[in-house]
Each structure stands twice: as structure tokens, then as C-alpha cells.
Design a protein around this motif. Structure first.
Motif, short mmCIF file in Angstrom:
data_model
loop_
_atom_site.label_atom_id
_atom_site.label_comp_id
_atom_site.label_asym_id
_atom_site.label_seq_id
_atom_site.Cartn_x
_atom_site.Cartn_y
_atom_site.Cartn_z
N ASN A 26 42.41 40.90 58.55
CA ASN A 26 43.31 41.90 57.98
C ASN A 26 44.09 41.32 56.81
OD1 ASN A 26 42.60 43.77 60.05
ND2 ASN A 26 43.98 42.71 61.43
N GLU A 27 44.54 42.21 55.95
CA GLU A 27 45.35 41.80 54.80
C GLU A 27 46.63 41.13 55.29
OE1 GLU A 27 44.32 42.09 51.58
OE2 GLU A 27 42.47 42.90 52.45
N ILE A 28 47.11 40.17 54.53
CA ILE A 28 48.38 39.51 54.82
C ILE A 28 49.33 39.90 53.70
CG2 ILE A 28 49.54 37.29 55.08
CD1 ILE A 28 46.89 36.20 56.20
N PRO A 29 50.48 40.46 54.03
CA PRO A 29 51.42 40.92 53.00
C PRO A 29 51.88 39.77 52.09
CG PRO A 29 52.16 41.60 55.19
CD PRO A 29 50.99 40.69 55.38
N ASP A 30 52.09 40.11 50.83
CA ASP A 30 52.62 39.18 49.83
C ASP A 30 51.69 38.02 49.53
OD1 ASP A 30 54.97 40.72 49.65
OD2 ASP A 30 55.88 39.59 51.31
N ILE A 31 50.42 38.15 49.85
CA ILE A 31 49.43 37.11 49.54
C ILE A 31 48.47 37.69 48.50
CG2 ILE A 31 47.47 35.80 50.47
CD1 ILE A 31 50.11 34.69 51.39
N THR A 32 48.32 36.97 47.40
CA THR A 32 47.38 37.37 46.36
C THR A 32 46.03 36.72 46.67
OG1 THR A 32 49.17 37.47 44.75
CG2 THR A 32 46.92 37.36 43.88
N THR A 33 45.01 37.55 46.80
CA THR A 33 43.69 37.07 47.18
C THR A 33 42.71 37.24 46.04
OG1 THR A 33 44.13 37.64 49.48
CG2 THR A 33 41.83 37.37 48.87
N ILE A 34 41.88 36.23 45.82
CA ILE A 34 40.87 36.30 44.78
C ILE A 34 39.53 36.67 45.42
CG2 ILE A 34 40.43 33.82 44.90
CD1 ILE A 34 39.86 33.96 41.86
N ASP A 35 38.83 37.61 44.79
CA ASP A 35 37.48 37.99 45.23
C ASP A 35 36.53 36.94 44.66
OD1 ASP A 35 34.85 39.05 45.34
OD2 ASP A 35 35.66 41.09 45.44
N LEU A 36 36.16 35.99 45.48
CA LEU A 36 35.35 34.87 45.04
C LEU A 36 33.99 35.29 44.51
CD1 LEU A 36 35.96 31.92 44.86
CD2 LEU A 36 35.09 31.63 47.15
N GLY A 37 33.33 36.19 45.20
CA GLY A 37 32.02 36.65 44.76
C GLY A 37 32.08 37.31 43.40
N LEU A 38 33.00 38.23 43.23
CA LEU A 38 33.14 38.93 41.95
C LEU A 38 33.55 37.98 40.83
CD1 LEU A 38 33.16 41.57 40.34
CD2 LEU A 38 35.54 41.87 41.06
#
Length: 143
Positions: A26-38
Motif C-alpha cells: 500500500n501507499e505510504i503517506p508523504d513518501i515520494t516513489t519513483i517508477d523504476l520501470g518507467l
């Protein structure tokens, strides 16, 4: 996401372990995530040379991930990735375990993991038909 999970992450982030990896669905609030594949696919889109593809991929991956390290007021320095499937492409010659080991020594590494997990392994896709990655010696938590 409830406060108990945030408290768990905060406590884990402050531990003295060699690696710090958080697998989550699940998403974690206030965390910026990078789409590694894209991100990696976009970076390699115009690359034509095939003889040294693994070297180019390693260099591009390093640039992408270095620029994605962020600071969180409660968790400290972190890197958060999702969609890591591209790293399992055989032609790229990436050792996913080594990748996690490397990027979780100086940062809290969040991995949004859609595959299966057990105490000592993560499975890209499924246990029966997927790729098994032994994480027994990598400090981690699964949320």
C-alpha cells in the motif's frame, strides 16, 4: 495508513541494522516513489548500442536512483521505488539482491512489492512461477 505503521517504520529507520528495506503493498503517506520501470525505460529509449547494454543500464540506473534519494522528517534519507520488473530482464544483467543491498546501506529503501514474500525470500510474481530472491541476510520488514 495508521499511526502504528508509521511508528513501525520510524522505529525501524532508527535501528542500527546494516540494511534497511521496507517492502510494502500500500501507499505510504508523504513518501515520494519513483517508477523504476518507467524511468529506466524512458532513459534507455533512444539507446541504440547493444554491445555494452548492461554498463549503460547500470550507469543510467545509478543516475536515476541518486537523484531520487529524498529526506523525510521522521525517517531520514530514503529511496522509494515501485515497478522494479525491468530489473529482472536477463539482458540487463542486474542482480536485484545486490541492488537492494547497495541502496539500503545509506538510505531507508522502500520497495513497493507486488510479488509474494515469506520470512527469507521475496518472489517476483509468484512462488511457483516467479523468480526467487533470498533476502535472509538483508535487514527488512514487510508491511
Amino acid at each position: 495508513m495508521n499511526n502504528a505503521i508509521i511508528d513501525t517504520i520510524r522505529s525501524y529507520a532508527n535501528s542500527q541494522s546494516r540494511n534497511k528495506i521496507v517492502f510494502h503493498r500500500n501507499e505510504i503517506p508523504d513518501i515520494t516513489t519513483i517508477d523504476l520501470g518507467l524511468s529506466l525505460a524512458t532513459s534507455l529509449y533512444n539507446f541504440k548500442e547493444t554491445s555494452n547494454v548492461s554498463m549503460v543500464v547500470t550507469a543510467e540506473l545509478s543516475k536515476i536512483l541518486s537523484s531520487a534519494v529524498t529526506k523525510h522528517q521522521e525517517f531520514g534519507k530514503y529511496l522509494s521505488v515501485e515497478n522494479p520488473g525491468i530489473l529482472f530482464e536477463p539482458a540487463l544483467k542486474i542482480d536485484f539482491r545486490r541492488f537492494m543491498d547497495s541502496y539500503s546501506q545509506n538510505n531507508l529503501l522502500f520497495v513497493k512489492w507486488e510479488g509474494e514474500t515469506d520470512a527469507d525470500n521475496i518472489y517476483f510474481l509468484t512462488k511457483e512461477r516467479g523468480i526467487n530472491i533470498n533476502i535472509q541476510n538483508l535487514s527488512h520488514i514487510v508491511l
